[in-house]
Design a protein around this motif. Structure first.
Motif, PDB file in Angstrom:
ATOM      1  N   GLU A 197       0.837  -1.203   0.000  1.00  0.00           N
ATOM      2  CA  GLU A 197       0.000   0.000   0.000  1.00  0.00           C
ATOM      3  C   GLU A 197       0.871   1.252   0.000  1.00  0.00           C
ATOM      4  N   ASP A 198       1.962   1.242   0.759  1.00  0.00           N
ATOM      5  CA  ASP A 198       2.860   2.393   0.773  1.00  0.00           C
ATOM      6  C   ASP A 198       3.464   2.637  -0.614  1.00  0.00           C
ATOM      7  N   ARG A 203       3.449   5.796  -5.646  1.00  0.00           N
ATOM      8  CA  ARG A 203       3.280   5.855  -7.091  1.00  0.00           C
ATOM      9  C   ARG A 203       2.095   6.745  -7.475  1.00  0.00           C
ATOM     10  N   TYR A 204       1.038   6.679  -6.651  1.00  0.00           N
ATOM     11  CA  TYR A 204      -0.140   7.513  -6.933  1.00  0.00           C
ATOM     12  C   TYR A 204       0.189   8.988  -6.771  1.00  0.00           C
ATOM     13  N   ARG A 205       0.954   9.348  -5.735  1.00  0.00           N
ATOM     14  CA  ARG A 205       1.306  10.750  -5.516  1.00  0.00           C
ATOM     15  C   ARG A 205       2.251  11.262  -6.594  1.00  0.00           C
ATOM     16  N   LEU A 214      -4.902   2.516  -5.914  1.00  0.00           N
ATOM     17  CA  LEU A 214      -4.703   2.776  -4.492  1.00  0.00           C
ATOM     18  C   LEU A 214      -5.872   2.240  -3.667  1.00  0.00           C
ATOM     19  N   LEU A 215      -7.106   2.460  -4.157  1.00  0.00           N
ATOM     20  CA  LEU A 215      -8.281   1.967  -3.431  1.00  0.00           C
ATOM     21  C   LEU A 215      -8.302   0.438  -3.368  1.00  0.00           C
TER      22      LEU A 215
END
Length: 466
Positions: A197-198, A203-205, A214-215
């Motif tokens: 998740e981290d 990667r999402y940011r 992410l969800l």
């Protein structure tokens, strides 16, 4: 006097002649299977179990729990009391084979008033009575034999209860260790999911992963956390069940395997022996045979009830007209031979004999059924043990490859070569293989315990038990 002696000799002769009419019923044994070996192939390097078979697993905690259960189990203590009761019943039945001796003594004063004329009398007496029933037909001996066989049956039942208790403690302890292992694996799986998740969040940011990815990973983390709760609940309930087995309150019971894990336990190879060995290696079968012997004795007693009973009596006494004194007594001495025979009882003895015969036939079938069940339990336990051993070996390979697959997929996802769904699939596969490996090890341990119990756990019928 001569005529009395002649009469005594004649009566005794008639009694002895009637004794020759008593018959002995041969003991009927059930038809036993004659198989030479089990359906499952023999195990390599297998060893016959001993009476402390649980020590073969190499768990000091298990050894202590079983000893604690032997000392504190209410069910086992109640069974031990039934053994004591059966032992005392043997003494009761055996006492009828000996003469009974009774002593009666009295002293007193009596006053009467007959129309103004008062009289007073005193008396003192002492009597010794000896009575003995001749067991010409074996009825009393059969009653004693029935009690002795019943006592042996309760002793074997105690041994069977002890074996069952040790097996239950072992399987419950292994289940508790498996749940500890499941919790450890689940926490490791949760840690892997949180690290992923981290990565997805980073990667999402940075714009390399979508909001949906992410969800998905956040959902996977929540699922992993939720999966811990039912396992923790089952662990607490299993610990309480183990506390009851060892005879302590579940409210303050603690059971900790320490640094030893389920995968560290020794897996002994058990020699099941030959099918015919079960008749002397299982206490429940010995108990069934003892019950059958008790039924034989009960039937002999019921048939002997048709014949007359003969009792001898001897009476000696002294009496005086003094108070609390036997000075100048009047002495008496006498003997009797009593012959008693019931001529009509409305069919009661006939019905009792029929009941005894029917109970014996039922016990023969119960004994035969117990033997068949013992054969099935042993062969099934052998089959389950060997099957679980092969499955665990395969699952170990699967788990190792699943772990390697997750490592490679994680690297490829970090490099942007694989999608998140591929990583999630690799994670779930690893989680499932680890849980299945724990379950297969538990199944293998439980199958080993079942085999120990099926072959009698090292118990054997000694000459003292026979």
């Amino acid at each position: 006097m001569l005529n009395a002696c002649i009469r005594t000799v004649v009566v005794t002769g008639i009694i002895l002649a009637l004794a020759g009419c008593a018959t002995t019923v041969p003991v009927e044994q059930p038809d036993l299977p004659a198989a030479d070996q089990w359906n499952a192939p023999p195990m390599e390097s297998a060893q016959a179990p001993d009476q402390q078979w649980w020590q073969a697993f190499g768990s000091e905690q298990l050894n202590g729990l079983i000893e604690q259960a032997f000392a504190g189990s209410p069910d086992l203590a109640a069974t031990a009391e039934r053994v004591f009761q059966a032992e005392q019943q043997v003494r009761v039945a055996g006492s009828s084979l000996f003469p009974s001796l009774n002593l009666n003594a009295s002293t007193g004063e009596r006053a009467t008033d007959d129309g103004g004329s008062e009289s007073r009398s005193e008396s003192t007496s002492a009597n010794l009575n000896v009575s003995y029933e001749l067991d010409l037909w074996g009825r009393l001996a059969a009653s004693r034999d029935e009690s002795e066989a019943g006592y042996r049956a309760t002793v074997f039942e105690y041994d069977s209860a002890r074996l069952s208790l040790a097996s239950s403690v072992a399987t419950t302890w292994f289940r508790l260790m498996a749940l500890e292992e499941q919790l450890r694996v689940a926490r490791e799986n949760l840690a892997i999911a949180e690290r992923t998740e981290d990565i997805v969040d980073a990667r999402y940011r940075n714009g390399a992963a979508s909001r949906a990815e992410l969800l998905r990973q956040q959902t996977e983390v929540l699922n992993q956390r939720a999966s811990l709760e039912p396992v923790a609940l089952e662990y607490r309930q299993t610990r309480s069940a183990l506390a009851v087995l060892v005879g302590v309150s579940p409210l303050d019971f603690e059971a900790d395997a320490g640094t030893q894990s389920l995968m560290d336990l020794t897996l002994p190879a058990v020699d099941a022996g030959l099918p015919s060995d079960l008749l002397t290696r299982r206490p429940d079968l010995a108990s069934a045979e003892a019950q059958l012997q008790a039924a034989d004795a009960n039937l002999a007693r019921a048939r002997a009830a048709w014949l007359p009973s003969v009792s001898l009596g001897l009476n000696a006494g002294a009496s005086t007209a003094n108070l609390a004194s036997l000075a100048n007594p009047v002495e008496t001495l006498g003997w009797t031979i009593t012959l008693a025979q019931s001529l009509f009882d409305g069919g009661e003895r006939d019905a009792q004999t029929a009941i005894s015969e029917s109970r014996r036939r039922a016990l023969v079938e119960d004994y035969r059924g117990a033997i068949l069940s013992a054969l099935q339990e042993t062969d099934d336990a052998l089959d389950r043990l060997q099957t679980s051993e092969r499955r665990e070996a395969l699952q170990q390979t699967v788990s190792e490859r699943a772990g390697r697959t997750l490592e490679l997929t994680d690297l490829r996802y970090r490099a942007g070569s694989d999608e998140l769904l591929t990583l999630l699939d690799a994670q779930r596969t690893l989680f499932q293989t680890r849980e299945q490996l724990v379950q297969l090890r538990l199944t293998r341990l439980q199958a080993t315990v079942d085999l120990y119990r099926a072959v009698g756990g090292g118990w054997s019928q000694t000459k003292e038990d026979e």
